[in-house]
Scaffold this active site. Sequence first.
Site, PDB file in Angstrom:
ATOM      1  N   HIS A  73       6.659   2.789 -18.577  1.00 10.71           N
ATOM      2  CA  HIS A  73       5.763   3.602 -19.406  1.00 10.71           C
ATOM      3  C   HIS A  73       6.423   4.969 -19.600  1.00 10.71           C
ATOM      4  O   HIS A  73       6.983   5.516 -18.644  1.00 10.71           O
ATOM      5  CB  HIS A  73       4.419   3.743 -18.681  1.00 10.71           C
ATOM      6  CG  HIS A  73       3.419   4.553 -19.454  1.00 10.71           C
ATOM      7  ND1 HIS A  73       2.708   4.026 -20.509  1.00 10.71           N
ATOM      8  CD2 HIS A  73       3.033   5.846 -19.335  1.00 10.71           C
ATOM      9  CE1 HIS A  73       1.914   4.962 -21.003  1.00 10.71           C
ATOM     10  NE2 HIS A  73       2.091   6.075 -20.315  1.00 10.71           N
ATOM     11  N   ASP A  82      -1.564   0.052 -17.555  1.00  6.92           N
ATOM     12  CA  ASP A  82      -0.958   1.182 -16.833  1.00  6.92           C
ATOM     13  C   ASP A  82      -1.656   1.536 -15.520  1.00  6.92           C
ATOM     14  O   ASP A  82      -1.603   2.691 -15.079  1.00  6.92           O
ATOM     15  CB  ASP A  82      -0.916   2.434 -17.736  1.00  6.92           C
ATOM     16  CG  ASP A  82      -0.175   2.179 -19.046  1.00  6.92           C
ATOM     17  OD1 ASP A  82       0.754   1.358 -19.035  1.00  6.92           O
ATOM     18  OD2 ASP A  82      -0.533   2.804 -20.053  1.00  6.92           O
ATOM     19  N   ASN A  99       6.447  -2.932 -15.500  1.00  5.43           N
ATOM     20  CA  ASN A  99       6.427  -2.345 -16.840  1.00  5.43           C
ATOM     21  C   ASN A  99       7.033  -0.950 -16.772  1.00  5.43           C
ATOM     22  O   ASN A  99       6.962  -0.288 -15.732  1.00  5.43           O
ATOM     23  CB  ASN A  99       4.976  -2.256 -17.332  1.00  5.43           C
ATOM     24  CG  ASN A  99       4.871  -1.591 -18.695  1.00  5.43           C
ATOM     25  OD1 ASN A  99       5.527  -1.989 -19.657  1.00  5.43           O
ATOM     26  ND2 ASN A  99       4.052  -0.552 -18.790  1.00  5.43           N
ATOM     27  N   GLY A 117      14.127  -2.483 -28.414  1.00  6.50           N
ATOM     28  CA  GLY A 117      14.870  -3.152 -27.346  1.00  6.50           C
ATOM     29  C   GLY A 117      15.932  -2.296 -26.704  1.00  6.50           C
ATOM     30  O   GLY A 117      16.881  -2.823 -26.127  1.00  6.50           O
ATOM     31  N   GLU A 133      14.547   6.630 -19.211  1.00  9.59           N
ATOM     32  CA  GLU A 133      14.128   5.235 -19.016  1.00  9.59           C
ATOM     33  C   GLU A 133      15.334   4.331 -18.811  1.00  9.59           C
ATOM     34  O   GLU A 133      15.313   3.413 -17.986  1.00  9.59           O
ATOM     35  CB  GLU A 133      13.345   4.726 -20.234  1.00  9.59           C
ATOM     36  CG  GLU A 133      12.007   5.410 -20.430  1.00  9.59           C
ATOM     37  CD  GLU A 133      11.236   4.833 -21.606  1.00  9.59           C
ATOM     38  OE1 GLU A 133      11.334   3.625 -21.862  1.00  9.59           O
ATOM     39  OE2 GLU A 133      10.516   5.595 -22.265  1.00  9.59           O
ATOM     40  N   LYS A 158       1.742  -6.469 -26.213  1.00  6.88           N
ATOM     41  CA  LYS A 158       0.605  -7.374 -26.019  1.00  6.88           C
ATOM     42  C   LYS A 158       0.236  -7.438 -24.548  1.00  6.88           C
ATOM     43  O   LYS A 158       1.094  -7.280 -23.686  1.00  6.88           O
ATOM     44  CB  LYS A 158       0.970  -8.785 -26.498  1.00  6.88           C
ATOM     45  CG  LYS A 158       1.278  -8.858 -27.976  1.00  6.88           C
ATOM     46  CD  LYS A 158       0.007  -8.833 -28.781  1.00  6.88           C
ATOM     47  CE  LYS A 158       0.324  -8.774 -30.259  1.00  6.88           C
ATOM     48  NZ  LYS A 158      -0.827  -8.452 -31.087  1.00  6.88           N
TER      49      LYS A 158
HETATM   50  C1  GRF Z   1       9.676   2.752 -24.245  1.00  5.24           C
HETATM   51  O1  GRF Z   1       9.420   4.096 -24.468  1.00  5.24           O
HETATM   52  C2  GRF Z   1       8.816   2.228 -23.108  1.00  5.24           C
HETATM   53  O2  GRF Z   1       8.545   3.182 -22.136  1.00  5.24           O
HETATM   54  C3  GRF Z   1       7.549   1.873 -23.831  1.00  5.24           C
HETATM   55  O3  GRF Z   1       7.962   1.340 -25.064  1.00  5.24           O
HETATM   56  C4  GRF Z   1       9.228   1.892 -25.427  1.00  5.24           C
HETATM   57  C5  GRF Z   1      10.153   0.753 -25.685  1.00  5.24           C
HETATM   58  O4  GRF Z   1      11.361   1.172 -26.246  1.00  5.24           O
HETATM   59  N1  GRF Z   1       6.727   0.976 -23.033  1.00  5.24           N
HETATM   60  P1  GRF Z   1      12.536   0.138 -26.450  1.00  5.24           P
HETATM   61  O5  GRF Z   1      12.013  -1.015 -27.305  1.00  5.24           O
HETATM   62  O6  GRF Z   1      12.993  -0.338 -25.115  1.00  5.24           O
HETATM   63  O7  GRF Z   1      13.601   0.905 -27.181  1.00  5.24           O
END
Ligand code: GRF
Length: 201
Positions: free
Chosen positions: A111, A152, A109, A14, A181, A93
């Site tokens: 990625h 994706d 989403n 999270g 991110e 999921k």
């Molecule tokens: C991230 O690297 C995201 O890109 C991928 O899953 C990971 C989630 O990390 N889809 P977090 O749970 O937000 O720390």
Amino acid sequence: MSRLRVAVLASGNGSNLRALHGASLEEEARFAIALVIGNNSGSGALAYAREAGIPAAHMSGRTHPDPEELDEAMRATLVAHDTALVVTAGYMKKLGPRVREEFGGRIINIHPALLPRHGGQGMYGKAVHEAVLAAGDAVSGPTVHFVTEEYDMGAVIARSEVPVLPDDTVDSLAERVLAAEHLLLPAVVQIIATRDPAADR
Ligand code: GRF
């Protein structure tokens, strides 16, 4: 000024949820985290949501063994919280057809690679960064994209590049991408919220 109501779906640590929630508390934020749904009852994401006082729901094959009922329960919960945008951040999921239809074009989403490279089924977690290193890519970084039926494959909204360094390991690269991110996702949600009439209700 009302804020765009965002639901975050997460399965793991999270950290993206935390970044988004932190950004939503800034004075200039045009969005608020209205709901967190997690399929993993012991996840850091659900624990954070509960600590932070964000409405949180555990919904999974355990709570709803019938996949159609799970899909409908998730749809109804998202609607009940007046969700305008769904963000999947480390959600492991596939979303069901009812959720996808209800929120068509309003599910995004994140990625951890530069799509269309290194995406698709099985491409999550360390596998993504292993593939980047194995390919000898000079750059990597996160992509935010629309969610469609295929993993994706939805249209790319934004990407952010980080270098791949010669001595990178999977862990060091993963850490650099994750830091990117945490900047990209709140920035994208803020732009969507700023342009979205649902934020002016
Ligand atoms: C991230 O690297 C995201 O890109 C991928 O899953 C990971 C989630 O990390 N889809 P977090 O749970 O937000 O720390």
